[in-house]
Design a protein around this motif. Structure first.
Motif, mmCIF file in Angstrom:
data_model
loop_
_atom_site.group_PDB
_atom_site.id
_atom_site.type_symbol
_atom_site.label_atom_id
_atom_site.label_comp_id
_atom_site.label_asym_id
_atom_site.label_seq_id
_atom_site.Cartn_x
_atom_site.Cartn_y
_atom_site.Cartn_z
ATOM 1 N N LYS A 208 0.839 -1.200 0.000
ATOM 2 C CA LYS A 208 0.000 0.000 0.000
ATOM 3 C C LYS A 208 0.874 1.249 0.000
ATOM 4 C CE LYS A 208 -3.996 -2.157 2.190
ATOM 5 N NZ LYS A 208 -4.761 -2.356 3.437
ATOM 6 N N ARG A 209 1.966 1.201 0.757
ATOM 7 C CA ARG A 209 2.899 2.334 0.731
ATOM 8 C C ARG A 209 3.583 2.430 -0.631
ATOM 9 N NH1 ARG A 209 4.067 0.314 5.947
ATOM 10 N NH2 ARG A 209 5.933 -0.738 5.167
ATOM 11 N N TYR A 210 3.821 1.279 -1.248
ATOM 12 C CA TYR A 210 4.439 1.232 -2.576
ATOM 13 C C TYR A 210 3.592 2.005 -3.578
ATOM 14 C CZ TYR A 210 8.093 -1.324 -5.162
ATOM 15 O OH TYR A 210 9.222 -1.669 -5.838
ATOM 16 N N VAL A 211 2.289 1.746 -3.565
ATOM 17 C CA VAL A 211 1.377 2.452 -4.466
ATOM 18 C C VAL A 211 1.329 3.941 -4.108
ATOM 19 C CG1 VAL A 211 -1.036 2.679 -5.183
ATOM 20 C CG2 VAL A 211 -0.017 0.414 -4.973
ATOM 21 N N ARG A 212 1.245 4.213 -2.808
ATOM 22 C CA ARG A 212 1.179 5.614 -2.372
ATOM 23 C C ARG A 212 2.408 6.399 -2.839
ATOM 24 N NH1 ARG A 212 2.571 6.414 3.714
ATOM 25 N NH2 ARG A 212 4.598 6.003 2.737
ATOM 26 N N ASP A 213 3.577 5.809 -2.711
ATOM 27 C CA ASP A 213 4.823 6.529 -2.997
ATOM 28 C C ASP A 213 5.191 6.555 -4.480
ATOM 29 O OD1 ASP A 213 5.042 6.909 -0.295
ATOM 30 O OD2 ASP A 213 6.493 5.293 0.023
ATOM 31 N N LEU A 214 4.794 5.516 -5.226
ATOM 32 C CA LEU A 214 5.310 5.364 -6.580
ATOM 33 C C LEU A 214 4.274 5.549 -7.685
ATOM 34 C CD1 LEU A 214 7.632 2.284 -5.976
ATOM 35 C CD2 LEU A 214 8.247 4.694 -5.980
ATOM 36 N N LEU A 215 3.006 5.570 -7.337
ATOM 37 C CA LEU A 215 1.985 5.705 -8.378
ATOM 38 C C LEU A 215 1.160 6.971 -8.223
ATOM 39 C CD1 LEU A 215 0.558 2.170 -9.202
ATOM 40 C CD2 LEU A 215 2.223 3.545 -10.426
ATOM 41 N N HIS A 216 1.740 8.003 -7.618
ATOM 42 C CA HIS A 216 1.032 9.273 -7.583
ATOM 43 C C HIS A 216 1.262 9.999 -8.905
ATOM 44 C CE1 HIS A 216 4.931 11.115 -6.808
ATOM 45 N NE2 HIS A 216 5.097 10.262 -5.813
ATOM 46 N N LEU A 217 0.336 10.893 -9.248
ATOM 47 C CA LEU A 217 0.445 11.606 -10.515
ATOM 48 C C LEU A 217 1.651 12.542 -10.507
ATOM 49 C CD1 LEU A 217 -3.320 12.477 -11.028
ATOM 50 C CD2 LEU A 217 -2.001 10.729 -12.230
ATOM 51 N N PHE A 222 -0.539 17.748 -10.843
ATOM 52 C CA PHE A 222 -1.011 18.380 -9.611
ATOM 53 C C PHE A 222 -1.012 19.897 -9.754
ATOM 54 C CE2 PHE A 222 -0.033 14.348 -7.364
ATOM 55 C CZ PHE A 222 -1.194 14.250 -6.604
ATOM 56 N N CYS A 223 0.023 20.428 -10.390
ATOM 57 C CA CYS A 223 0.147 21.878 -10.562
ATOM 58 C C CYS A 223 -1.000 22.427 -11.408
ATOM 59 C CB CYS A 223 1.497 22.194 -11.209
ATOM 60 S SG CYS A 223 1.833 23.957 -11.384
ATOM 61 N N ALA A 224 -1.312 21.733 -12.505
ATOM 62 C CA ALA A 224 -2.412 22.176 -13.374
ATOM 63 C C ALA A 224 -3.736 22.139 -12.622
ATOM 64 C CB ALA A 224 -2.472 21.292 -14.617
ATOM 65 N N ALA A 225 -3.950 21.071 -11.847
ATOM 66 C CA ALA A 225 -5.183 20.968 -11.057
ATOM 67 C C ALA A 225 -5.231 22.069 -10.003
ATOM 68 C CB ALA A 225 -5.262 19.598 -10.395
ATOM 69 N N GLY A 226 -4.060 22.384 -9.420
ATOM 70 C CA GLY A 226 -3.998 23.425 -8.398
ATOM 71 C C GLY A 226 -4.393 24.786 -8.935
ATOM 72 N N ASN A 230 -7.388 27.032 -7.442
ATOM 73 C CA ASN A 230 -7.179 28.431 -7.045
ATOM 74 C C ASN A 230 -8.157 29.367 -7.741
ATOM 75 O OD1 ASN A 230 -5.082 27.806 -5.321
ATOM 76 N ND2 ASN A 230 -3.483 28.171 -6.851
ATOM 77 N N TYR A 231 -8.396 29.109 -9.016
ATOM 78 C CA TYR A 231 -9.337 29.943 -9.778
ATOM 79 C C TYR A 231 -10.744 29.841 -9.179
ATOM 80 C CZ TYR A 231 -12.327 31.523 -13.589
ATOM 81 O OH TYR A 231 -13.294 32.169 -14.319
ATOM 82 N N LEU A 232 -11.175 28.606 -8.867
ATOM 83 C CA LEU A 232 -12.504 28.412 -8.295
ATOM 84 C C LEU A 232 -12.616 29.080 -6.930
ATOM 85 C CD1 LEU A 232 -13.079 24.656 -9.227
ATOM 86 C CD2 LEU A 232 -14.302 26.616 -10.157
ATOM 87 N N GLN A 233 -11.570 28.966 -6.125
ATOM 88 C CA GLN A 233 -11.601 29.570 -4.792
ATOM 89 C C GLN A 233 -11.626 31.098 -4.878
ATOM 90 O OE1 GLN A 233 -8.205 27.669 -2.912
ATOM 91 N NE2 GLN A 233 -9.556 26.191 -1.880
#
Length: 257
Positions: A208-217, A222-226, A230-233
């Motif tokens: 589970k830690r393997y997936v958490r650490d190695l399969l994040h986008l 993340f920057c584009a989503a952020g 920010n625009y919505l907020q």
């Protein structure tokens, strides 16, 4: 992908990524119609033993390799290992050759074993005793995991037990495993933590830690989503809606089909 990722890691196998292909809801991007999974996830080759399909064909598809490509198919398979167009029977290339995802599929079927596993009404159990001696160390843990409630209503007492499949040495024996995750008999449409079970809790937590650490986008995603958040907020603040103490919230989101 998470399911296959964990299976490959747990069995100590090399994970071969599928060729670049049109992705759901992204194929309309005329600047890049074909994408690979490694373009989304921040995978580290030092920690994850994976190669691309192109690398696999180059390494094992030559005449002296484990899975030689027939001479008359070399160009076809080599091109298909880079990019394939799923759902299109034939795709014309600048080289004049013709190929599609079916070319890669036919090649893999010739040499590979497709394990009889699916995340639909099944659970896949990793148990050291069953793998090494054919006798599970913790059968009760596996049974409890594979027992699923049929209804979310607490008044409903009906249950059904998913078919339990153990990861065994027989499953591990073939040199090449081909998990056809998109086809109904072997479909893998599920969450990895709801389909895969390790009777040794410490090993289960490790993956589970393997997936958490190695399969994040990747960070750029993340920057584009952020930027969108920010625009919505900012727009919400103008309407008098504030964020919470941690800077989150400020708007509501719906996923509508």
């Amino acid at each position: 992908f998470e399911i296959i990722f964990v299976i490959a890691a747990a069995l100590g196998r090399i994970l071969v990524l599928p060729p670049e292909q049109p992705m759901y809801l992204l194929r309309a991007d005329v600047s890049k119609r074909h994408r690979g999974l490694d373009g989304f996830f921040d995978m580290d080759k030092k920690r994850v033993n994976y190669i691309t399909m192109e690398e696999f064909i180059r390494r094992e598809g030559h005449p002296g390799g484990q899975f030689p490509v027939p001479t008359e198919k070399i160009d076809e398979v080599h091109n298909a290992s880079k990019v394939c167009a799923k759902g299109r029977p034939r795709l014309k290339w600048d080289s004049g050759g013709l190929h599609s995802c079916d070319v890669m599929h036919d090649y893999l079927v010739k040499y590979a074993t497709t394990p009889n596993i699916t995340a639909h009404h099944q659970c896949l159990v990793f148990d050291k005793g069953m793998f090494e001696r054919g006798v599970p160390d913790d059968p009760e843990s596996a049974k409890e995991f594979c027992l699923s409630s049929k209804s979310s209503d607490p008044k409903e007492k009906r249950h059904f037990t998913r078919h339990m499949v153990y990861a065994t040495k027989q499953m591990q024996e073939p040199a090449l495993l081909y998990i056809q995750a998109g086809k109904p008999p072997t479909r893998m449409l599920n969450h990895y933590y709801g389909y895969l079970h390790f009777t040794d809790v410490s090993i289960g937590n490790y993956y589970k830690r393997y997936v958490r650490d190695l399969l994040h986008l990747r960070q750029e995603i993340f920057c584009a989503a952020g930027k969108i958040v920010n625009y919505l907020q900012d727009a919400a603040r103008k309407e008098g809606v504030s964020t919470d103490s941690e800077g989150g919230g400020g708007y509501s989101a719906l996923h509508v089909r």
